[in-house]
Design an enzyme around this catalytic site. Structure first.
Site, PDB file in Angstrom:
ATOM      1  N   SER A 156       0.865  -1.185   0.000  1.00  0.00           N
ATOM      2  CA  SER A 156       0.000   0.000   0.000  1.00  0.00           C
ATOM      3  C   SER A 156       0.899   1.231   0.000  1.00  0.00           C
ATOM      4  O   SER A 156       2.092   1.128   0.332  1.00  0.00           O
ATOM      5  CB  SER A 156      -0.851  -0.008   1.275  1.00  0.00           C
ATOM      6  OG  SER A 156      -1.513   1.219   1.469  1.00  0.00           O
ATOM      7  N   TYR A 169      -2.140  -1.716  10.361  1.00  0.00           N
ATOM      8  CA  TYR A 169      -2.123  -1.767   8.899  1.00  0.00           C
ATOM      9  C   TYR A 169      -0.794  -1.244   8.352  1.00  0.00           C
ATOM     10  O   TYR A 169      -0.167  -1.864   7.482  1.00  0.00           O
ATOM     11  CB  TYR A 169      -3.294  -0.932   8.367  1.00  0.00           C
ATOM     12  CG  TYR A 169      -3.552  -1.038   6.882  1.00  0.00           C
ATOM     13  CD1 TYR A 169      -4.345  -2.060   6.359  1.00  0.00           C
ATOM     14  CD2 TYR A 169      -3.017  -0.105   5.990  1.00  0.00           C
ATOM     15  CE1 TYR A 169      -4.596  -2.153   4.998  1.00  0.00           C
ATOM     16  CE2 TYR A 169      -3.266  -0.193   4.627  1.00  0.00           C
ATOM     17  CZ  TYR A 169      -4.055  -1.211   4.127  1.00  0.00           C
ATOM     18  OH  TYR A 169      -4.303  -1.299   2.778  1.00  0.00           O
TER      19      TYR A 169
HETATM   20  P1  NAD Z   1     -11.754  -5.870  -0.223  1.00  0.00           P
HETATM   21  O1  NAD Z   1     -12.326  -5.806   1.148  1.00  0.00           O
HETATM   22  O2  NAD Z   1     -12.571  -5.464  -1.389  1.00  0.00           O
HETATM   23  O3  NAD Z   1     -11.204  -7.341  -0.531  1.00  0.00           O
HETATM   24  C1  NAD Z   1     -10.475  -8.071   0.424  1.00  0.00           C
HETATM   25  C2  NAD Z   1     -10.445  -9.526   0.020  1.00  0.00           C
HETATM   26  O4  NAD Z   1      -9.724 -10.255   1.020  1.00  0.00           O
HETATM   27  C3  NAD Z   1     -11.837 -10.161  -0.037  1.00  0.00           C
HETATM   28  O5  NAD Z   1     -11.873 -11.091  -1.098  1.00  0.00           O
HETATM   29  C4  NAD Z   1     -11.949 -10.887   1.290  1.00  0.00           C
HETATM   30  O6  NAD Z   1     -12.856 -11.977   1.286  1.00  0.00           O
HETATM   31  C5  NAD Z   1     -10.522 -11.351   1.451  1.00  0.00           C
HETATM   32  N1  NAD Z   1     -10.181 -11.715   2.832  1.00  0.00           N
HETATM   33  C6  NAD Z   1     -10.294 -10.971   3.958  1.00  0.00           C
HETATM   34  N2  NAD Z   1      -9.911 -11.690   5.026  1.00  0.00           N
HETATM   35  C7  NAD Z   1      -9.558 -12.921   4.558  1.00  0.00           C
HETATM   36  C8  NAD Z   1      -9.078 -14.115   5.175  1.00  0.00           C
HETATM   37  N3  NAD Z   1      -8.901 -14.200   6.505  1.00  0.00           N
HETATM   38  N4  NAD Z   1      -8.833 -15.174   4.394  1.00  0.00           N
HETATM   39  C9  NAD Z   1      -9.035 -15.122   3.046  1.00  0.00           C
HETATM   40  N5  NAD Z   1      -9.475 -14.024   2.408  1.00  0.00           N
HETATM   41  C10 NAD Z   1      -9.730 -12.946   3.169  1.00  0.00           C
HETATM   42  O7  NAD Z   1     -10.409  -5.006  -0.131  1.00  0.00           O
HETATM   43  P2  NAD Z   1      -9.447  -4.390  -1.251  1.00  0.00           P
HETATM   44  O8  NAD Z   1      -9.513  -2.926  -1.122  1.00  0.00           O
HETATM   45  O9  NAD Z   1      -9.640  -5.040  -2.565  1.00  0.00           O
HETATM   46  O10 NAD Z   1      -8.029  -4.820  -0.654  1.00  0.00           O
HETATM   47  C11 NAD Z   1      -7.191  -5.803  -1.216  1.00  0.00           C
HETATM   48  C12 NAD Z   1      -5.762  -5.545  -0.785  1.00  0.00           C
HETATM   49  O11 NAD Z   1      -5.344  -4.284  -1.278  1.00  0.00           O
HETATM   50  C13 NAD Z   1      -5.576  -5.488   0.729  1.00  0.00           C
HETATM   51  O12 NAD Z   1      -4.348  -6.116   1.067  1.00  0.00           O
HETATM   52  C14 NAD Z   1      -5.513  -3.998   0.997  1.00  0.00           C
HETATM   53  O13 NAD Z   1      -4.797  -3.701   2.160  1.00  0.00           O
HETATM   54  C15 NAD Z   1      -4.781  -3.527  -0.242  1.00  0.00           C
HETATM   55  N6  NAD Z   1      -4.947  -2.101  -0.517  1.00  0.00           N
HETATM   56  C16 NAD Z   1      -6.180  -1.553  -0.746  1.00  0.00           C
HETATM   57  C17 NAD Z   1      -6.273  -0.195  -1.013  1.00  0.00           C
HETATM   58  C18 NAD Z   1      -7.578   0.469  -1.286  1.00  0.00           C
HETATM   59  O14 NAD Z   1      -7.612   1.713  -1.351  1.00  0.00           O
HETATM   60  N7  NAD Z   1      -8.650  -0.246  -1.463  1.00  0.00           N
HETATM   61  C19 NAD Z   1      -5.121   0.587  -1.044  1.00  0.00           C
HETATM   62  C20 NAD Z   1      -3.888  -0.004  -0.815  1.00  0.00           C
HETATM   63  C21 NAD Z   1      -3.815  -1.350  -0.557  1.00  0.00           C
END
Ligand code: NAD
Length: 274
Positions: A156, A169
């Site tokens: 991130s 985080y």
């Molecule tokens: P999201 O909530 O849309 O998706 C998260 C996914 O992880 C889902 O499929 C969920 O079921 C799965 N998950 C959660 N806990 C789990 C577990 N214990 N076992 C298996 N699967 C599990 O979130 P997102 O925004 O798509 O985030 C995805 C990644 O991107 C994360 O690592 C997040 O930190 C990172 N990220 C997101 C952003 C943002 O702005 N959305 C920015 C930087 C980084």
């Protein structure tokens, strides 16, 4: 685009074969976008994550039908070391190998450090950081043997800089970049690359929840909060899209990226430039 096709079709064993990918947390958001982008380039996809069973079955089938690739699904819980090792073993058994590993599953929780619940700290560290270690540990032996592998860790902008109320985080996202660099050095001579993607705000359910919580707390509209989130962090004033992150993941699996390893790659509208 050329994408990962040249490798897919060339086949390093001298016959046509497809690359096999695990994308953790691919039932939603960024992981779903990466899975689709890789499938579009011909990779077989092992889906993983939580959610409605019917919706997941439909997603897994749709990708297979649309892109003519093999897909499957594992409900492995990324907070459980044994289930993560099993996910890798099952994928190797079903598809024959794990060539591309995308460690994406992640959760968020916000509170000041003195109020941060211990169990939230533990679950964020285990899902956002330790899960990547366990998956890499299980997948690397096969990649080393086959002399090809792509490991992509979703960090991130918070892997490079901090924000308040996100101690767990930010610690996990900085940590996964350290893991990325170490694995990159250890695997550098085995045809394996290991890189970190560092997105800024991407409008997924994870961020939607933060925006809604903040709107409720401050008694303002969600649109107002979304605009403010961009003003605070994204110089471009645009959210990064899951398609853009999928595009970067595909690039990292293409021959053009063979010599990129150990790198944290921001895709953040200028967030960490400031
Ligand atoms: P999201 O909530 O849309 O998706 C998260 C996914 O992880 C889902 O499929 C969920 O079921 C799965 N998950 C959660 N806990 C789990 C577990 N214990 N076992 C298996 N699967 C599990 O979130 P997102 O925004 O798509 O985030 C995805 C990644 O991107 C994360 O690592 C997040 O930190 C990172 N990220 C997101 C952003 C943002 O702005 N959305 C920015 C930087 C980084």
């Amino acid at each position: 685009m050329g994408g990962i096709r040249p490798d897919l079709e060339g086949g390093h064993h001298g016959h046509t074969e497809r690359k096999n990918a695990i994308v953790t947390g691919s039932t939603s958001g960024i992981g779903e976008g990466i899975a689709e982008a890789l499938a579009k380039e011909g990779a077989n996809i092992m889906y993983n994550g939580f959610g409605d069973k019917g919706a997941i079955d439909a997603l897994v089938k749709k990708t297979a039908d649309t892109y003519k690739v093999k897909t499957d699904y594992s409900n492995a819980d990324m907070s459980k070391a044994d289930q993560i090792a099993q996910l890798v073993a099952d994928t190797e058994e079903k598809f024959g190998s794990v060539d591309i590993l995308v460690n994406n599953a992640g959760i968020q929780f916000t509170a000041n450090v003195e109020d941060f619940p211990n169990e939230k700290w533990e679950s964020i560290i285990s899902i956002n950081l330790s899960a990547a270690f366990y998956a890499i540990k299980a997948a690397v032996p096969g990649m080393k043997k086959r002399k090809w592998g792509r490991i992509i860790n979703i960090s991130s902008a918070h892997g490079l800089v901090a924000s308040p109320q996100k101690s767990a985080y930010v610690a996990a996202k900085h940590g996964i970049l350290g893991l990325t660099k170490t694995v990159a050095l250890e695997t550098a001579q085995f045809g394996i690359t290991c890189n970190g993607i560092c997105p800024g705000w991407v409008f997924t359910p994870l961020v939607d929840k933060q925006a809604k919580d903040r709107a409720a707390k401050e008694n303002r509209s969600e649109d107002d909060i979304k605009k403010e989130m961009l003003e605070e962090k994204m110089a471009t004033m645009k959210f990064t899209t899951v398609e853009q992150i999928g595009g970067l993941a595909v690039f990292l699996c293409s021959p053009a990226a063979d010599n990129i390893t150990g790198a944290p790659l921001p895709i953040d509208g200028g967030w960490v430039a400031e």
